[in-house]
Design a protein around this motif. Structure first.
Motif, PDB file in Angstrom:
ATOM      1  N   ARG A 179      -0.795   3.340   1.412  1.00 47.14           N
ATOM      2  CA  ARG A 179       0.565   3.530   1.178  1.00 47.14           C
ATOM      3  C   ARG A 179       0.649   4.347  -0.238  1.00 47.14           C
ATOM      4  NH1 ARG A 179       5.555  -0.130   2.527  1.00 47.14           N
ATOM      5  NH2 ARG A 179       7.145   1.309   2.332  1.00 47.14           N
ATOM      6  N   ASN A 180       1.622   5.312  -0.384  1.00 41.08           N
ATOM      7  CA  ASN A 180       1.688   6.100  -1.682  1.00 41.08           C
ATOM      8  C   ASN A 180       0.781   7.224  -1.912  1.00 41.08           C
ATOM      9  OD1 ASN A 180       3.977   4.282  -2.003  1.00 41.08           O
ATOM     10  ND2 ASN A 180       2.550   2.881  -3.234  1.00 41.08           N
ATOM     11  N   LEU A 181      -0.439   7.246  -0.976  1.00 43.24           N
ATOM     12  CA  LEU A 181      -1.256   8.334  -1.425  1.00 43.24           C
ATOM     13  C   LEU A 181      -1.315   9.568  -0.477  1.00 43.24           C
ATOM     14  CD1 LEU A 181      -4.528   6.030  -2.130  1.00 43.24           C
ATOM     15  CD2 LEU A 181      -2.383   7.038  -3.771  1.00 43.24           C
ATOM     16  N   GLY A 182      -0.955  10.571  -1.076  1.00 40.89           N
ATOM     17  CA  GLY A 182      -0.895  12.027  -0.073  1.00 40.89           C
ATOM     18  C   GLY A 182      -1.922  12.734  -0.350  1.00 40.89           C
ATOM     19  N   PRO A 183      -1.726  14.060   0.148  1.00 39.45           N
ATOM     20  CA  PRO A 183      -2.750  15.035   0.113  1.00 39.45           C
ATOM     21  C   PRO A 183      -3.212  15.419  -1.424  1.00 39.45           C
ATOM     22  CG  PRO A 183      -0.914  15.850   1.302  1.00 39.45           C
ATOM     23  CD  PRO A 183      -0.389  14.572   0.567  1.00 39.45           C
ATOM     24  N   ALA A 184      -2.542  15.259  -2.210  1.00 38.15           N
ATOM     25  CA  ALA A 184      -2.859  15.491  -3.810  1.00 38.15           C
ATOM     26  C   ALA A 184      -3.769  14.421  -4.137  1.00 38.15           C
ATOM     27  CB  ALA A 184      -1.797  15.405  -4.964  1.00 38.15           C
ATOM     28  N   PHE A 214      -1.162   5.518 -11.426  1.00 38.50           N
ATOM     29  CA  PHE A 214      -1.780   4.554 -11.590  1.00 38.50           C
ATOM     30  C   PHE A 214      -0.939   3.131 -10.774  1.00 38.50           C
ATOM     31  CE2 PHE A 214      -2.557   0.311 -13.650  1.00 38.50           C
ATOM     32  CZ  PHE A 214      -3.872   0.153 -13.448  1.00 38.50           C
ATOM     33  N   TYR A 215       0.225   3.125 -11.255  1.00 33.44           N
ATOM     34  CA  TYR A 215       1.046   1.964 -10.700  1.00 33.44           C
ATOM     35  C   TYR A 215       1.315   2.268  -8.921  1.00 33.44           C
ATOM     36  CZ  TYR A 215       5.862   3.431 -11.969  1.00 33.44           C
ATOM     37  OH  TYR A 215       7.222   4.025 -11.775  1.00 33.44           O
ATOM     38  N   ALA A 216       1.398   3.649  -8.852  1.00 37.41           N
ATOM     39  CA  ALA A 216       1.528   3.926  -7.339  1.00 37.41           C
ATOM     40  C   ALA A 216       0.412   3.367  -6.546  1.00 37.41           C
ATOM     41  CB  ALA A 216       1.589   5.337  -7.144  1.00 37.41           C
ATOM     42  N   LEU A 217      -0.909   3.827  -7.332  1.00 36.96           N
ATOM     43  CA  LEU A 217      -2.033   3.356  -6.523  1.00 36.96           C
ATOM     44  C   LEU A 217      -2.237   1.725  -6.445  1.00 36.96           C
ATOM     45  CD1 LEU A 217      -5.146   3.625  -5.589  1.00 36.96           C
ATOM     46  CD2 LEU A 217      -5.760   3.584  -7.889  1.00 36.96           C
ATOM     47  N   VAL A 218      -1.755   0.908  -7.346  1.00 33.90           N
ATOM     48  CA  VAL A 218      -1.585  -0.472  -7.519  1.00 33.90           C
ATOM     49  C   VAL A 218      -0.694  -0.772  -6.324  1.00 33.90           C
ATOM     50  CG1 VAL A 218      -1.142  -2.509  -8.888  1.00 33.90           C
ATOM     51  CG2 VAL A 218      -2.269  -0.455  -9.986  1.00 33.90           C
ATOM     52  N   MET A 219       0.237  -0.521  -6.443  1.00 39.10           N
ATOM     53  CA  MET A 219       1.557  -0.890  -5.560  1.00 39.10           C
ATOM     54  C   MET A 219       1.161  -0.346  -3.802  1.00 39.10           C
ATOM     55  SD  MET A 219       4.065  -2.103  -7.014  1.00 39.10           S
ATOM     56  CE  MET A 219       2.948  -2.673  -8.179  1.00 39.10           C
ATOM     57  N   GLY A 220       0.262   0.594  -3.868  1.00 38.67           N
ATOM     58  CA  GLY A 220      -0.510   1.115  -2.251  1.00 38.67           C
ATOM     59  C   GLY A 220      -1.196   0.022  -2.013  1.00 38.67           C
ATOM     60  N   LEU A 221      -2.085  -0.354  -2.811  1.00 39.60           N
ATOM     61  CA  LEU A 221      -3.418  -1.310  -2.423  1.00 39.60           C
ATOM     62  C   LEU A 221      -2.526  -2.651  -2.174  1.00 39.60           C
ATOM     63  CD1 LEU A 221      -6.158  -0.511  -4.934  1.00 39.60           C
ATOM     64  CD2 LEU A 221      -6.166  -0.097  -2.400  1.00 39.60           C
ATOM     65  N   ASP A 281       8.400  -0.057  -6.212  1.00 42.08           N
ATOM     66  CA  ASP A 281       8.736  -1.466  -5.810  1.00 42.08           C
ATOM     67  C   ASP A 281       8.018  -2.385  -6.789  1.00 42.08           C
ATOM     68  OD1 ASP A 281       9.914  -3.520  -4.283  1.00 42.08           O
ATOM     69  OD2 ASP A 281       8.020  -3.798  -3.175  1.00 42.08           O
ATOM     70  N   LEU A 282       8.764  -2.252  -7.830  1.00 44.33           N
ATOM     71  CA  LEU A 282       8.091  -3.350  -8.982  1.00 44.33           C
ATOM     72  C   LEU A 282       9.393  -3.496 -10.101  1.00 44.33           C
ATOM     73  CD1 LEU A 282       5.648  -1.784 -11.444  1.00 44.33           C
ATOM     74  CD2 LEU A 282       6.914  -0.173  -9.964  1.00 44.33           C
ATOM     75  N   GLY A 283       9.300  -4.639 -10.406  1.00 42.39           N
ATOM     76  CA  GLY A 283      10.459  -4.911 -11.683  1.00 42.39           C
ATOM     77  C   GLY A 283       9.840  -4.663 -13.141  1.00 42.39           C
ATOM     78  N   PRO A 284      10.536  -4.489 -13.873  1.00 40.87           N
ATOM     79  CA  PRO A 284      10.422  -4.305 -15.335  1.00 40.87           C
ATOM     80  C   PRO A 284       9.392  -5.107 -15.901  1.00 40.87           C
ATOM     81  CG  PRO A 284      12.610  -5.398 -15.289  1.00 40.87           C
ATOM     82  CD  PRO A 284      11.839  -5.256 -13.916  1.00 40.87           C
ATOM     83  N   ASP A 285       9.064  -6.365 -15.501  1.00 44.01           N
ATOM     84  CA  ASP A 285       8.016  -7.457 -15.895  1.00 44.01           C
ATOM     85  C   ASP A 285       6.659  -6.848 -15.658  1.00 44.01           C
ATOM     86  OD1 ASP A 285       9.704  -8.802 -17.493  1.00 44.01           O
ATOM     87  OD2 ASP A 285       9.987 -10.544 -16.278  1.00 44.01           O
ATOM     88  N   GLU A 286       6.705  -6.704 -14.342  1.00 37.63           N
ATOM     89  CA  GLU A 286       5.440  -6.332 -13.774  1.00 37.63           C
ATOM     90  C   GLU A 286       4.831  -4.893 -14.125  1.00 37.63           C
ATOM     91  OE1 GLU A 286       3.560  -6.288  -9.248  1.00 37.63           O
ATOM     92  OE2 GLU A 286       5.740  -5.946  -9.262  1.00 37.63           O
ATOM     93  N   LYS A 287       5.911  -3.759 -14.124  1.00 40.90           N
ATOM     94  CA  LYS A 287       5.713  -2.749 -15.021  1.00 40.90           C
ATOM     95  C   LYS A 287       5.139  -2.857 -16.427  1.00 40.90           C
ATOM     96  CE  LYS A 287       8.033   2.001 -15.091  1.00 40.90           C
ATOM     97  NZ  LYS A 287       9.057   2.536 -14.911  1.00 40.90           N
TER      98      LYS A 287
END
Length: 116
Positions: free
Chosen positions: A9-14, A54-61, A68-74
């Protein structure tokens, strides 16, 4: 049968292109490396560090949307990202331009098993 990187999830062609330049060609490889090691490989292969990437990768995994992350997690992920980028920059000191170029191309990275 292996899954393409884009199956995460979150990982496209680029992202697929960036991972390919880093020598990573499947979702299984990304999952096995984990977010930090995979993103480190991207940077060493020439991808410009970007916190959202980076955080798109973390969330995708984790199977979550990139935002989909709150301020503390961010904030926690920002600390991880900054440490990761700083560690790469610190490691780069003292290398010749040739060695740095090889690392950026993914040809030589002493921390990657099998590469010397």
């Amino acid at each position: 049968m292996t899954e393409p990187v884009s199956a995460i999830r979150n990982l496209g062609p680029a992202s697929v292109d960036q991972f390919a330049r880093a020598g990573i060609h499947s979702a299984e490889e990304v999952r096995a490396l984990g977010a930090e090691a995979a993103y480190r490989r991207l940077i060493l292969a020439g991808t410009r560090p970007h916190f959202i990437g980076f955080y798109a990768l973390v969330m995708g995994l984790q199977g979550r949307r990139w935002n989909d992350l709150g301020p503390d997690e961010k904030a926690e992920l920002r600390v991880v990202f900054d440490r990761l980028v700083a560690g790469i920059a610190e490691k780069a000191k003292g290398r010749s331009d040739f060695e740095a170029a090889l690392d950026m191309l993914g040809v030589r990275d002493p921390d990657v098993p099998g590469r010397r």
